[in-house]
Design a protein around this motif. Structure first.
Motif, PDB file in Angstrom:
ATOM      1  N   ALA A  58     -28.442 -19.603 -24.182  1.00 45.37           N
ATOM      2  CA  ALA A  58     -29.383 -20.702 -24.403  1.00 45.37           C
ATOM      3  C   ALA A  58     -28.848 -21.697 -25.423  1.00 45.37           C
ATOM      4  O   ALA A  58     -29.176 -22.877 -25.379  1.00 45.37           O
ATOM      5  N   THR A  61     -24.185 -22.513 -23.856  1.00 46.29           N
ATOM      6  CA  THR A  61     -23.737 -23.105 -22.597  1.00 46.29           C
ATOM      7  C   THR A  61     -23.811 -24.615 -22.684  1.00 46.29           C
ATOM      8  O   THR A  61     -24.764 -25.179 -23.196  1.00 46.29           O
ATOM      9  N   ASN A  62     -22.780 -25.267 -22.204  1.00 45.01           N
ATOM     10  CA  ASN A  62     -22.722 -26.730 -22.237  1.00 45.01           C
ATOM     11  C   ASN A  62     -22.001 -27.232 -21.000  1.00 45.01           C
ATOM     12  O   ASN A  62     -21.245 -28.179 -21.047  1.00 45.01           O
ATOM     13  N   THR A  67     -25.482 -30.911 -24.437  1.00 42.45           N
ATOM     14  CA  THR A  67     -25.428 -30.818 -25.884  1.00 42.45           C
ATOM     15  C   THR A  67     -24.168 -31.581 -26.309  1.00 42.45           C
ATOM     16  O   THR A  67     -23.119 -30.998 -26.533  1.00 42.45           O
ATOM     17  N   ASP A 106     -26.823 -21.415 -15.499  1.00 39.95           N
ATOM     18  CA  ASP A 106     -27.404 -22.463 -16.333  1.00 39.95           C
ATOM     19  C   ASP A 106     -27.953 -23.550 -15.422  1.00 39.95           C
ATOM     20  O   ASP A 106     -27.204 -24.240 -14.747  1.00 39.95           O
ATOM     21  N   SER A 108     -29.868 -26.046 -16.576  1.00 37.36           N
ATOM     22  CA  SER A 108     -30.173 -27.235 -17.368  1.00 37.36           C
ATOM     23  C   SER A 108     -29.225 -28.369 -16.974  1.00 37.36           C
ATOM     24  O   SER A 108     -28.188 -28.154 -16.362  1.00 37.36           O
ATOM     25  N   TYR A 114     -33.736 -28.717 -21.250  1.00 33.70           N
ATOM     26  CA  TYR A 114     -34.475 -27.516 -21.651  1.00 33.70           C
ATOM     27  C   TYR A 114     -34.791 -26.596 -20.472  1.00 33.70           C
ATOM     28  O   TYR A 114     -35.686 -25.779 -20.554  1.00 33.70           O
ATOM     29  N   VAL A 117     -31.787 -20.888 -18.635  1.00 35.58           N
ATOM     30  CA  VAL A 117     -30.474 -20.237 -18.598  1.00 35.58           C
ATOM     31  C   VAL A 117     -30.743 -18.761 -18.331  1.00 35.58           C
ATOM     32  O   VAL A 117     -31.490 -18.117 -19.078  1.00 35.58           O
ATOM     33  N   ARG A 149     -34.017 -14.533 -19.086  1.00 30.36           N
ATOM     34  CA  ARG A 149     -33.799 -15.973 -19.098  1.00 30.36           C
ATOM     35  C   ARG A 149     -34.512 -16.603 -20.282  1.00 30.36           C
ATOM     36  O   ARG A 149     -35.550 -16.112 -20.730  1.00 30.36           O
ATOM     37  N   HIS A 152     -32.839 -23.519 -22.234  1.00 30.05           N
ATOM     38  CA  HIS A 152     -31.645 -24.035 -22.900  1.00 30.05           C
ATOM     39  C   HIS A 152     -32.060 -24.826 -24.134  1.00 30.05           C
ATOM     40  O   HIS A 152     -33.071 -25.529 -24.130  1.00 30.05           O
ATOM     41  N   GLN A 153     -31.294 -24.720 -25.176  1.00 29.22           N
ATOM     42  CA  GLN A 153     -31.626 -25.388 -26.438  1.00 29.22           C
ATOM     43  C   GLN A 153     -30.820 -26.672 -26.609  1.00 29.22           C
ATOM     44  O   GLN A 153     -30.390 -26.994 -27.701  1.00 29.22           O
ATOM     45  N   GLY A 154     -30.619 -27.384 -25.516  1.00 24.30           N
ATOM     46  CA  GLY A 154     -29.827 -28.610 -25.570  1.00 24.30           C
ATOM     47  C   GLY A 154     -30.610 -29.785 -26.103  1.00 24.30           C
ATOM     48  O   GLY A 154     -31.786 -29.679 -26.475  1.00 24.30           O
TER      49      GLY A 154
END
Length: 158
Positions: A58, A61-62, A67, A106, A108, A114, A117, A149, A152-154
């Motif tokens: 979370a 991953t990019n 992010t 992922d 996102s 958000y 993931v 799951r 995502h904290q992007g």
């Protein structure tokens, strides 16, 4: 004939025979309960590995560049897998859990940073106790699968 009569009256081996008849089912039940306890603990260890992997994924991953300030582009799969393996390290090192695999999905994107993931962890548990196949479903190994799951904290800033 006299020897046969004395053998019929002799009761010295009866206690041992009764003990053997009684102890075998008790030991079978004990080993099955012990194996089920180990199996439940192994399931919790794999679940913990999946939670650790989902938390790491979370944040790390990019793959969709959602992010932008993060140095590493891509899924960073090797770092996430290493975290999952370390979360299960004692059981993997002891040989109770083998062949751990980690799959990361992922969903996102830059437009929706958000989204979910998902991390799936699979490992093979080895039933090593006597009479273990009874508790492990008829075989010496059992495949454990856990999926977790997290959002995502992007961030969508550049």
């Amino acid at each position: 004939m006299r020897v046969l009569k004395s053998l019929r009256k002799d009761k010295r081996g009866a206690v041992l025979a009764e003990f053997i008849i009684a102890i075998v089912p008790i030991l079978a039940m004990f080993f099955n309960f012990l194996q089920l306890a180990h199996l439940a603990t192994a399931r919790l260890v794999v679940k913990h590995g999946a939670i650790v992997g989902a938390r790491a994924a979370a944040v790390m991953t990019n793959g969709h560049d959602n992010t932008p300030d993060q140095k590493g582009k891509g899924v960073n799969e090797s770092e996430i897998k290493q975290g999952v393996i370390l979360a299960m390290a004692n059981w993997v090192a002891a040989g109770s859990l083998t062949n751990p695999t980690v799959n990361i999905t992922d969903t996102s994107s830059y437009d929706d940073p958000y989204n979910w993931v998902t991390v799936e962890v699979k490992a093979t548990y080895h039933c090593d106790l006597p009479m273990a196949p009874l508790a492990c479903g008829g075989s010496r190994t059992k495949e454990l699968v856990e999926t977790k799951r997290m959002p995502h904290q992007g961030a969508n800033y550049k």
